[in-house]
Design a protein around this motif. Structure first.
Motif, PDB file in Angstrom:
ATOM      1  N   GLY A   1      -6.431  -3.484  -5.124  1.00  0.00           N
ATOM      2  CA  GLY A   1      -5.607  -3.361  -6.318  1.00  0.00           C
ATOM      3  C   GLY A   1      -5.724  -4.548  -7.252  1.00  0.00           C
ATOM      4  O   GLY A   1      -5.270  -4.496  -8.386  1.00  0.00           O
ATOM      5  N   LEU A   2      -6.342  -5.625  -6.772  1.00  0.00           N
ATOM      6  CA  LEU A   2      -6.497  -6.822  -7.600  1.00  0.00           C
ATOM      7  C   LEU A   2      -7.904  -6.952  -8.155  1.00  0.00           C
ATOM      8  O   LEU A   2      -8.221  -7.916  -8.842  1.00  0.00           O
ATOM      9  N   PHE A   3      -8.782  -5.954  -7.855  1.00  0.00           N
ATOM     10  CA  PHE A   3     -10.108  -5.959  -8.470  1.00  0.00           C
ATOM     11  C   PHE A   3      -9.930  -5.806  -9.973  1.00  0.00           C
ATOM     12  O   PHE A   3      -8.984  -5.177 -10.453  1.00  0.00           O
ATOM     13  N   GLU A   4     -10.878  -6.319 -10.697  1.00  0.00           N
ATOM     14  CA  GLU A   4     -10.804  -6.214 -12.151  1.00  0.00           C
ATOM     15  C   GLU A   4     -10.852  -4.749 -12.553  1.00  0.00           C
ATOM     16  O   GLU A   4     -11.731  -3.995 -12.136  1.00  0.00           O
ATOM     17  N   LYS A   5      -9.872  -4.353 -13.346  1.00  0.00           N
ATOM     18  CA  LYS A   5      -9.810  -2.948 -13.771  1.00  0.00           C
ATOM     19  C   LYS A   5     -10.657  -2.767 -15.035  1.00  0.00           C
ATOM     20  O   LYS A   5     -10.695  -3.629 -15.898  1.00  0.00           O
ATOM     21  N   THR A   6     -11.309  -1.626 -15.109  1.00  0.00           N
ATOM     22  CA  THR A   6     -12.140  -1.345 -16.274  1.00  0.00           C
ATOM     23  C   THR A   6     -11.248  -0.878 -17.417  1.00  0.00           C
ATOM     24  O   THR A   6     -10.282  -0.138 -17.227  1.00  0.00           O
TER      25      THR A   6
ATOM     26  N   VAL B   1       0.839  -1.198   0.000  1.00  0.00           N
ATOM     27  CA  VAL B   1       0.000   0.000   0.000  1.00  0.00           C
ATOM     28  C   VAL B   1       0.872   1.246   0.000  1.00  0.00           C
ATOM     29  O   VAL B   1       1.932   1.287   0.630  1.00  0.00           O
ATOM     30  N   LEU B   2       0.439   2.243  -0.735  1.00  0.00           N
ATOM     31  CA  LEU B   2       1.067   3.567  -0.731  1.00  0.00           C
ATOM     32  C   LEU B   2       0.244   4.460   0.182  1.00  0.00           C
ATOM     33  O   LEU B   2      -0.988   4.539   0.053  1.00  0.00           O
ATOM     34  N   LEU B   3       0.899   5.126   1.127  1.00  0.00           N
ATOM     35  CA  LEU B   3       0.229   6.088   2.008  1.00  0.00           C
ATOM     36  C   LEU B   3       0.868   7.451   1.792  1.00  0.00           C
ATOM     37  O   LEU B   3       2.097   7.575   1.857  1.00  0.00           O
ATOM     38  N   THR B   4       0.046   8.442   1.518  1.00  0.00           N
ATOM     39  CA  THR B   4       0.615   9.763   1.255  1.00  0.00           C
ATOM     40  C   THR B   4      -0.075  10.844   2.079  1.00  0.00           C
ATOM     41  O   THR B   4      -1.212  10.703   2.528  1.00  0.00           O
ATOM     42  N   GLY B   5       0.655  11.935   2.240  1.00  0.00           N
ATOM     43  CA  GLY B   5       0.157  13.112   2.931  1.00  0.00           C
ATOM     44  C   GLY B   5       1.067  14.279   2.603  1.00  0.00           C
ATOM     45  O   GLY B   5       2.079  14.114   1.925  1.00  0.00           O
TER      46      GLY B   5
ATOM     47  N   HIS C   1      -0.364  -1.785  -4.655  1.00  0.00           N
ATOM     48  CA  HIS C   1      -1.646  -2.298  -5.134  1.00  0.00           C
ATOM     49  C   HIS C   1      -2.743  -1.247  -5.031  1.00  0.00           C
ATOM     50  O   HIS C   1      -3.651  -1.195  -5.857  1.00  0.00           O
ATOM     51  N   PHE C   2      -2.687  -0.424  -3.987  1.00  0.00           N
ATOM     52  CA  PHE C   2      -3.716   0.583  -3.744  1.00  0.00           C
ATOM     53  C   PHE C   2      -3.107   1.665  -2.860  1.00  0.00           C
ATOM     54  O   PHE C   2      -1.972   1.516  -2.386  1.00  0.00           O
ATOM     55  N   ALA C   3      -3.843   2.742  -2.658  1.00  0.00           N
ATOM     56  CA  ALA C   3      -3.284   3.875  -1.913  1.00  0.00           C
ATOM     57  C   ALA C   3      -4.298   4.463  -0.946  1.00  0.00           C
ATOM     58  O   ALA C   3      -5.507   4.433  -1.169  1.00  0.00           O
ATOM     59  N   CYS C   4      -3.760   5.032   0.139  1.00  0.00           N
ATOM     60  CA  CYS C   4      -4.536   5.733   1.157  1.00  0.00           C
ATOM     61  C   CYS C   4      -3.923   7.123   1.330  1.00  0.00           C
ATOM     62  O   CYS C   4      -2.711   7.247   1.544  1.00  0.00           O
ATOM     63  N   VAL C   5      -4.765   8.141   1.242  1.00  0.00           N
ATOM     64  CA  VAL C   5      -4.318   9.528   1.384  1.00  0.00           C
ATOM     65  C   VAL C   5      -5.076  10.142   2.561  1.00  0.00           C
ATOM     66  O   VAL C   5      -6.266   9.876   2.743  1.00  0.00           O
ATOM     67  N   TYR C   6      -4.398  10.982   3.338  1.00  0.00           N
ATOM     68  CA  TYR C   6      -4.934  11.389   4.641  1.00  0.00           C
ATOM     69  C   TYR C   6      -5.407  12.834   4.706  1.00  0.00           C
ATOM     70  O   TYR C   6      -5.252  13.512   5.709  1.00  0.00           O
ATOM     71  N   GLU C   7      -6.026  13.301   3.600  1.00  0.00           N
ATOM     72  CA  GLU C   7      -6.765  14.554   3.646  1.00  0.00           C
ATOM     73  C   GLU C   7      -7.928  14.389   4.630  1.00  0.00           C
ATOM     74  O   GLU C   7      -8.386  13.278   4.887  1.00  0.00           O
ATOM     75  N   PRO C   8      -8.448  15.510   5.181  1.00  0.00           N
ATOM     76  CA  PRO C   8      -9.535  15.375   6.151  1.00  0.00           C
ATOM     77  C   PRO C   8     -10.849  14.943   5.518  1.00  0.00           C
ATOM     78  O   PRO C   8     -11.160  15.307   4.381  1.00  0.00           O
ATOM     79  N   ALA C   9     -11.616  14.155   6.283  1.00  0.00           N
ATOM     80  CA  ALA C   9     -13.014  13.918   5.952  1.00  0.00           C
ATOM     81  C   ALA C   9     -13.814  15.148   6.378  1.00  0.00           C
ATOM     82  O   ALA C   9     -13.293  16.042   7.048  1.00  0.00           O
ATOM     83  N   LEU C  10     -15.070  15.191   5.980  1.00  0.00           N
ATOM     84  CA  LEU C  10     -15.936  16.258   6.468  1.00  0.00           C
ATOM     85  C   LEU C  10     -16.181  16.065   7.967  1.00  0.00           C
ATOM     86  O   LEU C  10     -15.898  15.001   8.526  1.00  0.00           O
ATOM     87  N   ALA C  11     -16.734  17.083   8.615  1.00  0.00           N
ATOM     88  CA  ALA C  11     -16.915  17.031  10.067  1.00  0.00           C
ATOM     89  C   ALA C  11     -17.801  15.863  10.493  1.00  0.00           C
ATOM     90  O   ALA C  11     -17.623  15.305  11.578  1.00  0.00           O
ATOM     91  N   ASP C  12     -18.747  15.474   9.619  1.00  0.00           N
ATOM     92  CA  ASP C  12     -19.625  14.354   9.965  1.00  0.00           C
ATOM     93  C   ASP C  12     -19.050  13.002   9.539  1.00  0.00           C
ATOM     94  O   ASP C  12     -19.699  11.964   9.699  1.00  0.00           O
TER      95      ASP C  12
END
Length: 416
Positions: free
Chosen positions: A408-413, A97-101, A184-195
């Protein structure tokens, strides 16, 4: 379910971490790391390197490419950018996994918003608290949780923290693309909305400057010899503004005009700065073609020259079946924690746009719950530090355990 029980035991590592996470967040928010404050970014880089060093990963400092900037005088200069921080752990693991910020904020060193205020026991108003120093803490503590787990060997990660996200990531985008090719996939740590709502599909973005040069002359004695760059700029502005809405979801925002001078001088320079947002990748070619027609019209006029600088730095991030499946996997992890996971499309953009364009699924609002980012009212919800760290940790551990499919292993369109 045995796995589920064990994973919940792993998450217990986070149960008493709200206080140290809050203390760390206050320290980080106390460092001004505006995108142009190179000294502040160095201090932030050192603080992050120290904190993330606890993961036992390979740590590297990577220089960013300089940013070409059009000055108010129409000249192009190279602006230095802060260094990136990169960490790598178990790159040969079966799940990668790629994690960015980003460590930069929108608040320069002379901005009045420099200190923290507790609006209540759960709400911290501070520069970068939500966007995204709180998110960096969520990332760190999720990974510290994984390092305590017997499943750690099943998951490897690369962390890339850049210093120019708030000004378009032009100095670091090549590294985002390169790192995405190893994951395979990535997670980025921008904020979610307050809810807690996350961003799904995102528009793409481009920033441009039209540099228009005419000819200076005395406004009284030789007005006829002058070529008024501001008047030509008005023609360009009218034309570029009319492009808004000519493609679904495409908008053009003329943001600033530099140029002009004393009332008795025909102005010989105008710099028109504008931003474009779009939903469809192919619309970038259409927009550039239309903008260049407007530039060519002015450039062909006797005594004038015109050129267009800039480009699209954030491709659109559509909601693909692959990304939808990734969100549903996150929702499944959230359900186990009692955290509702919903997502909405947004006109905003971030490094998730660039990572998605590199071909891997990415969820890019895994950071704290917060609001009013890019303003002096920015706040982060402190309870969400542990909450969101648990959500990321459980998501990654469930993928490592095989309880959720590797997105990342889901079938890509196929692209049309």
């Amino acid at each position: 379910m045995t796995h589920s029980h064990n994973l919940m035991n792993d998450l217990a590592f986070l149960d008493d971490k709200r206080a140290p996470m809050t203390e760390q967040l206050l320290a980080w928010c106390g460092i001004n790391s505006g995108s142009t404050n190179l000294d502040g970014l160095k201090r932030m880089h050192a603080a992050l390197s120290d904190a993330f060093g606890g993961l036992g990963a390979e740590v590297e400092t990577i220089p960013s490419r300089p940013l070409p900037v059009v000055t108010r005088e129409g000249e192009i200069v190279e602006q230095p950018i802060g260094d990136m921080l990169r960490l790598v752990k178990r790159p040969q693991a079966p799940v990668r996994v790629l994690l960015t910020g980003h460590m930069d904020t929108v608040f320069p060193v002379d901005h009045p918003f420099q200190s923290e205020t507790f609006l209540d026991s759960d709400t911290l108003n501070a520069p970068g608290a939500a966007d995204m120093k709180g998110g960096l803490l969520v990332m760190l503590y999720a990974l510290l949780t994984i390092e305590q787990s017997p499943l750690a060997d099943q998951i490897g990660y690369e962390i890339l923290i850049n210093a120019d996200e708030e000004i378009g990531s032009q100095g670091s985008a090549h590294m985002l693309t390169e790192a995405a090719s190893r994951a395979h996939f990535a997670c980025v740590y921008e904020p979610a909305l307050a809810d807690g709502t996350l961003a799904g599909a995102r528009k793409g973005s481009g920033n441009f400057a039209a540099i228009i040069k005419g000819k200076s002359a005395h406004a009284g004695r030789e007005h006829h010899l002058g070529r008024n760059a501001l008047v030509a700029a008005v023609d360009f502005i009218s034309g570029i503004d009319r492009l808004s809405g000519q493609r679904e979801g495409l908008t053009v925002n003329v943001a600033r005009v530099d140029g002009g001078g004393p009332n008795n001088v025909v102005p010989d320079l105008a710099v028109v700065r504008f931003n474009v947002r779009l939903e469809q990748p192919d619309d970038s070619d259409w927009l550039l073609s239309e903008a260049n027609k407007l530039i060519a019209d002015i450039d062909s006029r006797e005594g004038f020259s015109a050129k267009l600088e800039g480009g699209f730095t954030r491709p659109p991030k559509p909601m693909t079946p692959q990304l939808d499946a990734f969100f549903r996997a996150l929702r499944a992890a959230g359900d186990e924690l009692g955290i509702g996971v919903d997502w909405v499309p947004t006109g905003g953009c971030c490094d998730g746009n660039n990572i998605a364009a590199a071909g891997i699924p990415v969820i890019d609002t895994l950071g704290v719950r917060g609001a009013h980012i890019h303003s002096a009212q920015e706040f982060a919800k402190l309870d969400s530090l542990v909450e969101r760290a648990k959500l990321s940790a459980l998501l990654l551990l469930k993928i490592a355990a095989g309880e959720l499919p590797n997105p990342g292993l889901f079938e890509k369109t196929e692209k049309n």
